[in-house]
Design a protein around this motif. Structure first.
Motif, PDB file in Angstrom:
ATOM      1  N   GLY A  46       0.782  -1.233   0.000  1.00 17.40           N
ATOM      2  CA  GLY A  46       0.000   0.000   0.000  1.00 17.40           C
ATOM      3  C   GLY A  46       0.812   1.279   0.000  1.00 17.40           C
ATOM      4  N   VAL A  47       2.107   1.199  -0.318  1.00 22.88           N
ATOM      5  CA  VAL A  47       2.903   2.432  -0.409  1.00 22.88           C
ATOM      6  C   VAL A  47       2.801   2.958  -1.843  1.00 22.88           C
ATOM      7  N   SER A  48       2.770   4.261  -2.014  1.00 19.44           N
ATOM      8  CA  SER A  48       2.624   4.790  -3.370  1.00 19.44           C
ATOM      9  C   SER A  48       3.958   4.750  -4.110  1.00 19.44           C
ATOM     10  N   ILE A  49       3.871   4.784  -5.439  1.00 19.78           N
ATOM     11  CA  ILE A  49       5.057   4.726  -6.281  1.00 19.78           C
ATOM     12  C   ILE A  49       6.013   5.858  -5.939  1.00 19.78           C
ATOM     13  N   LYS A  50       5.473   7.054  -5.800  1.00 22.92           N
ATOM     14  CA  LYS A  50       6.299   8.225  -5.533  1.00 22.92           C
ATOM     15  C   LYS A  50       7.097   8.046  -4.257  1.00 22.92           C
ATOM     16  N   ALA A  51       6.403   7.618  -3.222  1.00 23.12           N
ATOM     17  CA  ALA A  51       7.052   7.438  -1.931  1.00 23.12           C
ATOM     18  C   ALA A  51       8.168   6.400  -2.042  1.00 23.12           C
ATOM     19  N   LEU A  52       7.884   5.336  -2.801  1.00 15.70           N
ATOM     20  CA  LEU A  52       8.878   4.271  -2.968  1.00 15.70           C
ATOM     21  C   LEU A  52      10.124   4.795  -3.657  1.00 15.70           C
ATOM     22  N   ALA A  53       9.894   5.572  -4.724  1.00 11.67           N
ATOM     23  CA  ALA A  53      11.025   6.091  -5.481  1.00 11.67           C
ATOM     24  C   ALA A  53      11.873   6.995  -4.597  1.00 11.67           C
ATOM     25  N   ALA A  54      11.211   7.830  -3.801  1.00 11.88           N
ATOM     26  CA  ALA A  54      11.953   8.744  -2.935  1.00 11.88           C
ATOM     27  C   ALA A  54      12.711   7.952  -1.870  1.00 11.88           C
ATOM     28  N   GLN A  55      12.018   6.990  -1.296  1.00 14.07           N
ATOM     29  CA  GLN A  55      12.592   6.210  -0.203  1.00 14.07           C
ATOM     30  C   GLN A  55      13.821   5.427  -0.660  1.00 14.07           C
ATOM     31  N   HIS A  56      13.750   4.819  -1.866  1.00 16.21           N
ATOM     32  CA  HIS A  56      14.853   3.965  -2.317  1.00 16.21           C
ATOM     33  C   HIS A  56      15.813   4.671  -3.247  1.00 16.21           C
ATOM     34  N   ASN A  57      15.511   5.935  -3.486  1.00 16.35           N
ATOM     35  CA  ASN A  57      16.490   6.755  -4.196  1.00 16.35           C
ATOM     36  C   ASN A  57      16.839   6.212  -5.585  1.00 16.35           C
ATOM     37  N   PHE A  58      15.821   5.742  -6.308  1.00 16.45           N
ATOM     38  CA  PHE A  58      16.171   5.404  -7.687  1.00 16.45           C
ATOM     39  C   PHE A  58      15.614   6.432  -8.664  1.00 16.45           C
ATOM     40  N   SER A  59      16.460   6.766  -9.602  1.00 13.50           N
ATOM     41  CA  SER A  59      16.089   7.799 -10.562  1.00 13.50           C
ATOM     42  C   SER A  59      16.184   7.229 -11.965  1.00 13.50           C
ATOM     43  N   TYR A  60      15.456   7.868 -12.878  1.00  9.57           N
ATOM     44  CA  TYR A  60      15.493   7.384 -14.260  1.00  9.57           C
ATOM     45  C   TYR A  60      16.872   7.543 -14.872  1.00  9.57           C
ATOM     46  N   SER A  61      17.549   8.640 -14.509  1.00  8.11           N
ATOM     47  CA  SER A  61      18.880   8.824 -15.094  1.00  8.11           C
ATOM     48  C   SER A  61      19.813   7.726 -14.595  1.00  8.11           C
ATOM     49  N   ILE A  84      -1.292   6.232  -9.079  1.00  9.41           N
ATOM     50  CA  ILE A  84      -0.743   5.888  -7.759  1.00  9.41           C
ATOM     51  C   ILE A  84      -0.429   4.398  -7.688  1.00  9.41           C
ATOM     52  N   GLN A  85      -1.274   3.615  -8.278  1.00 13.29           N
ATOM     53  CA  GLN A  85      -1.106   2.162  -8.213  1.00 13.29           C
ATOM     54  C   GLN A  85      -0.147   1.613  -9.270  1.00 13.29           C
ATOM     55  N   TYR A  86      -0.041   2.312 -10.422  1.00 12.40           N
ATOM     56  CA  TYR A  86       0.747   1.751 -11.519  1.00 12.40           C
ATOM     57  C   TYR A  86       1.873   2.671 -11.940  1.00 12.40           C
ATOM     58  N   ALA A  87       3.046   2.075 -12.088  1.00  8.52           N
ATOM     59  CA  ALA A  87       4.229   2.857 -12.475  1.00  8.52           C
ATOM     60  C   ALA A  87       4.071   3.359 -13.909  1.00  8.52           C
ATOM     61  N   ASP A  88       4.783   4.418 -14.254  1.00 10.22           N
ATOM     62  CA  ASP A  88       4.651   4.979 -15.600  1.00 10.22           C
ATOM     63  C   ASP A  88       5.463   4.174 -16.613  1.00 10.22           C
ATOM     64  N   PRO A  89       5.198   4.399 -17.907  1.00  7.31           N
ATOM     65  CA  PRO A  89       5.851   3.589 -18.954  1.00  7.31           C
ATOM     66  C   PRO A  89       7.382   3.632 -18.898  1.00  7.31           C
ATOM     67  N   LEU A  90       7.932   4.804 -18.617  1.00  2.90           N
ATOM     68  CA  LEU A  90       9.389   4.918 -18.619  1.00  2.90           C
ATOM     69  C   LEU A  90      10.006   3.990 -17.581  1.00  2.90           C
ATOM     70  N   PHE A  91       9.365   3.905 -16.432  1.00  2.00           N
ATOM     71  CA  PHE A  91       9.858   3.011 -15.393  1.00  2.00           C
ATOM     72  C   PHE A  91       9.888   1.575 -15.913  1.00  2.00           C
ATOM     73  N   HIS A  92       8.831   1.173 -16.581  1.00  2.00           N
ATOM     74  CA  HIS A  92       8.759  -0.205 -17.074  1.00  2.00           C
ATOM     75  C   HIS A  92       9.778  -0.476 -18.170  1.00  2.00           C
ATOM     76  N   LEU A  93      10.020   0.540 -18.988  1.00  2.00           N
ATOM     77  CA  LEU A  93      10.968   0.334 -20.082  1.00  2.00           C
ATOM     78  C   LEU A  93      12.395   0.230 -19.563  1.00  2.00           C
ATOM     79  N   LEU A  94      12.720   1.037 -18.552  1.00  2.00           N
ATOM     80  CA  LEU A  94      14.107   1.083 -18.101  1.00  2.00           C
ATOM     81  C   LEU A  94      14.430   0.017 -17.073  1.00  2.00           C
TER      82      LEU A  94
END
Lengths: 347, 448
Positions: free
Chosen positions: A187-202, A259-269
């Motif tokens: 039940g954690v949101s994608i945004k929170a997860l990304a911030a928490q684990h510090n992963f970036s698209y670059s 909130i529930q589903y990651a965006d396309p770029l995340f899935h591609l990378l």
């Protein structure tokens, strides 16, 4: 009287050889190999070496002593399988596991079908999935890639002894896909997860993503892709069909519920998508031969990948998707190409 | 963007090493061999016998029907034999042998170099001359030209395409002819166009690797309203009838259909030149131009030869033989034609024929095939096939003897251009098997 050579036309031939094609694939894999060496140093090198040497050796032994034929390793296809297998494994893979992978890839998936050109499934992928199911702990303990070159590299004991939980916590971590899957389930949101684990698209693009050796950098894989296209080794149809399908599939989900589903770029990378799309789904032997067939194949892989990623039990589904579609290739190849011209047409 | 055909094709190195060699007359051979099968169709019937004296241009064999052609003496002298002789492929054919004495031509032939530009003859007369002078297609297939110019019910010609693409690597005879005799070619083409109908448009297709020929032909067509030159991208097999029609008109010839079904008729530039000579000068098809070439740069010639000259004589003149009259030892193969579709010569005593366009000398390194490997299903043969066939599949079906399926997969669309075998990285004998299967199937069909 001269003795003349007499044979049917054509009387000369193109320069392309099977070996040359395999050499091009190897060259195309170099950027990804270099990134893995840069990120994980000696331990990556060990996994790569054992995998390539293992695949070549297994093929040589089988052809020479079981099939009793002239060895075929000079066609370099075993080297390609070895490289791709290594790039599909975690940096911390123990040597015995890599070797088992080689035996499964070459011995089971390739040679039992009759060797090069006859196998139904991509050998490296069969091995990867075999290892994933047999050794789930070793196959999913991802070392965090942070560029360690030191001889005290704690990953080397991992390679020599196998993982027995002795790796420091700081060095292991889940893949972005794993994090997202688990986080969302809790039940954690994608945004929170990304911030928490510090992963970036670059980071995912240039190579700081944890995962298998070859999954680290999308850029390195794309360089290889461009090389393969320029050298006309592969056509872009299969990779593009996969990428577009995944982008559309994930894009629609993301639009419906960001909130529930990651965006396309995340899935591609993330995960093995690019590695699979560029280097494994394009394997000549196990992919369709006509453009239409390639589109069907690629779209199928894209859909199955997303189904597994979003609703399946595993965080990643590229391998399963490709293997599943591999099985359909003989059927897909039954589709007849459009005839040159059906009926007389006058303009 | 230059035009080209839409499906498949390959880009072999064009290797036109002899392109700057002007056309030279070969010395008149001591003896000529005139086989009766120099065209597609029924073999001609000899009308001379041993001991007869003939002049250059005199008819020595009659056509054996409509799809056939007469043969004319290419030298003056005495007929020494009418007998079976092996042709360049070793097949024994009725051959008229003439021992040369002097060079005495029929008086009706205009031997001056002057270009006779004005067309005074009516189309019916042109057609009759083309038939009588033994003109056949010089692009390779040697199909009697008058047959192609005969109207077919319900298929009115709209275009006459002049094939100057010369897409076979190495060969430069058409190229030289366009540069040196462009005017004559166009007159010949115009004569054929008038036979087809005054409303027919003329197009000359030339590949871009021949800029001088394009330039030359463009200059000449400026004076002919109905003719235009269209440059084509270099790509093999552009000179194939079906490919050329597709490239120039974006029309495709259906399976088993004649090219005329698309409203187009294709004639080679060499044929047009022969038509000019026949109609304007009264000269039958007794000589033609061929290239002697190979990657050995010391042997590069474009020759005007008398039909029936032994291959040996031509090679000797080109310097390809050593002092014992043997082929220089680094050559292992002589090809009559280009490297893609030419046929290997079995016997150097055999003559060149009306439609010979080149003698290609190949070294072992160039022409020896590697051992075939395993098919890796790369589909490169499929991508290269200009008829969108699946060569790998036809090959497997042929090996398995599944003939019915071969038909289903349109094996008869195969034009035997060789792109599949040229491209195959595993050097699988795709075309060899497909050709065998086609022949076997044809035989079966004939039996039924």
């Amino acid at each position: 009287m001269n003795k003349l050579l007499v044979s049917p036309a054509p009387h000369w031939y193109g320069k392309e050889t099977t070996q040359g094609i395999m050499r091009d694939v190897i060259i195309a894999l170099v950027p990804a190999v270099l990134v893995s060496l840069y990120l994980a140093g000696v331990s990556a090198l060990l996994v790569l070496m054992v995998s390539v040497a293992g695949c070549v050796l297994v093929e040589h032994l089988i052809v020479r002593y079981m099939m009793k034929k002239k060895t075929t390793v000079h066609d370099l296809s075993a080297v390609v399988t070895g490289l791709i297998l290594a790039l599909n494994l975690p940096v911390s893979s123990p040597w015995w596991m890599v070797l088992i992978g080689c035996v499964v890839a070459i011995g089971v998936a390739k040679m039992t079908f009759g060797g090069l050109g006859h196998n139904l499934f991509n050998p490296a992928l069969v091995a990867r999935v075999f290892l994933l199911i047999s050794f789930p702990v070793q196959m999913t303990n991802w070392a965090v890639a942070n560029g360690i070159f030191t001889p005290e590299n704690p990953l080397i004991p991992g390679f020599l002894l196998g993982l027995q939980g002795q790796l420091p916590d700081a060095l292991t971590g889940a893949t972005p896909l794993g994090i997202v899957k688990e986080g969302l389930a809790n039940g954690v949101s994608i945004k929170a997860l990304a911030a928490q684990h510090n992963f970036s698209y670059s980071g995912m693009f240039f190579g700081h993503m944890s995962g298998s050796l070859g999954e680290a950098s999308a850029l390195a894989l794309l360089l290889g892709f461009i090389y393969l296209l320029v050298r006309k080794v592969i056509r872009p149809i299969v990779p593009l069909s996969i990428v577009i399908t995944v982008a559309l599939f994930s894009g629609l989900l993301h639009l419906a519920d960001p909130i529930q589903y990651a965006d396309p770029l995340f899935h591609l990378l993330s995960g093995g998508l690019l590695l699979g799309a560029i280097f494994m789904a394009t394997d000549y032997v196990t992919s369709p031969m006509s453009p239409l067939g390639m589109i069907i194949f690629g779209v199928g892989i894209g859909i199955i990948t997303m189904l597994i990623r979003v609703w399946g039990a595993y965080p990643e589904g590229v391998s399963f998707a490709i293997l599943f579609m591999n099985a359909l290739v003989p059927l897909i190849n039954k589709i007849k190409p459009f005839p040159y011209q059906k009926e007389v047409k006058r303009g | 963007m230059s035009k080209t055909f839409s499906i498949g094709g390959i880009h072999p190195n064009d290797s036109k090493f002899s392109k700057d060699q002007a056309i030279e007359d070969l010395p008149i051979p001591k003896r000529v061999f005139l086989p009766m099968n120099q065209h597609l169709g029924m073999p001609s019937v000899p009308v001379v016998k041993k001991g007869d004296r003939v002049k250059v241009g005199q008819k020595v064999a009659d056509p054996a029907g409509f799809v056939s052609a007469p043969v004319h003496a290419s030298v003056s002298g005495t007929v020494t034999e009418v007998a079976l002789y092996p042709d360049f492929q070793g097949k024994r054919v009725t051959t008229i042998v003439i021992e040369t004495e002097g060079d005495e031509w029929l008086e009706s032939i205009d031997r001056t170099q002057q270009v006779k530009q004005e067309i005074t003859i009516v189309p019916e007369e042109t057609f009759r001359k083309i038939t009588e002078m033994g003109i056949v297609g010089l692009g390779g297939a040697a199909f009697p030209t008058h047959v192609k110019l005969t109207p077919i019910e319900g298929m009115a010609p709209e275009y006459l395409i002049l094939n100057g693409s010369e897409c076979e690597p190495f060969l430069t005879s058409d190229y030289r002819l366009m540069i040196e005799h462009g005017q004559e070619i166009l007159i010949g083409a115009e004569l054929m166009r008038r036979v087809l109908g005054t409303n027919v448009n003329g197009i000359i297709g030339i590949e871009e690797n021949k800029p001088l020929a394009i330039q030359a032909m463009k200059k000449i067509t400026a004076n002919y309203l109905q003719w235009k030159v269209v440059p084509l991208k270099k790509r093999y097999p552009q000179g194939g009838e079906k490919q050329l029609i597709d490239a120039l008109l974006q029309r495709k010839v259906a399976s088993f259909a004649l090219p005329i079904s698309t409203g187009a008729i294709v004639q080679n530039v060499g044929t047009a030149f022969a038509v000019y000579e026949a109609v304007q000068k009264g000269k039958p098809l007794i000589s033609n131009v061929l290239t002697v070439t190979g990657s050995d740069l010391s042997v590069q010639e474009n020759y005007r030869f008398r039909v029936g000259t032994p291959i040996q004589d031509i090679l000797e003149a080109a310097g390809a033989l050593d002092k014992d009259g043997k082929l220089l030892s680094h050559f292992v193969k002589v090809v009559n034609g280009g490297p893609m579709m030419g046929k290997a010569v079995v016997n150097l005593q055999a003559p060149v024929v009306k439609s010979s366009s080149g003698l290609l000398l190949l070294t072992e390194k160039e022409t020896k095939r590697r051992e075939p490997g395993e098919c890796i299903r790369c589909a490169k043969c499929f991508q290269a096939c200009p008829m969108r066939l699946q060569p790998y599949l036809l090959y497997q079906l042929a090996l398995a003897g599944r003939t019915e399926e071969l038909d289903e997969h349109r094996v008869f669309d195969c034009i035997e251009c060789g792109c599949c075998l040229y491209t195959c990285p595993a050097r699988i004998p795709l075309l060899d098997q497909i050709r065998l299967a086609k022949n076997a199937l044809l035989k079966n069909k004939r039996k039924k």
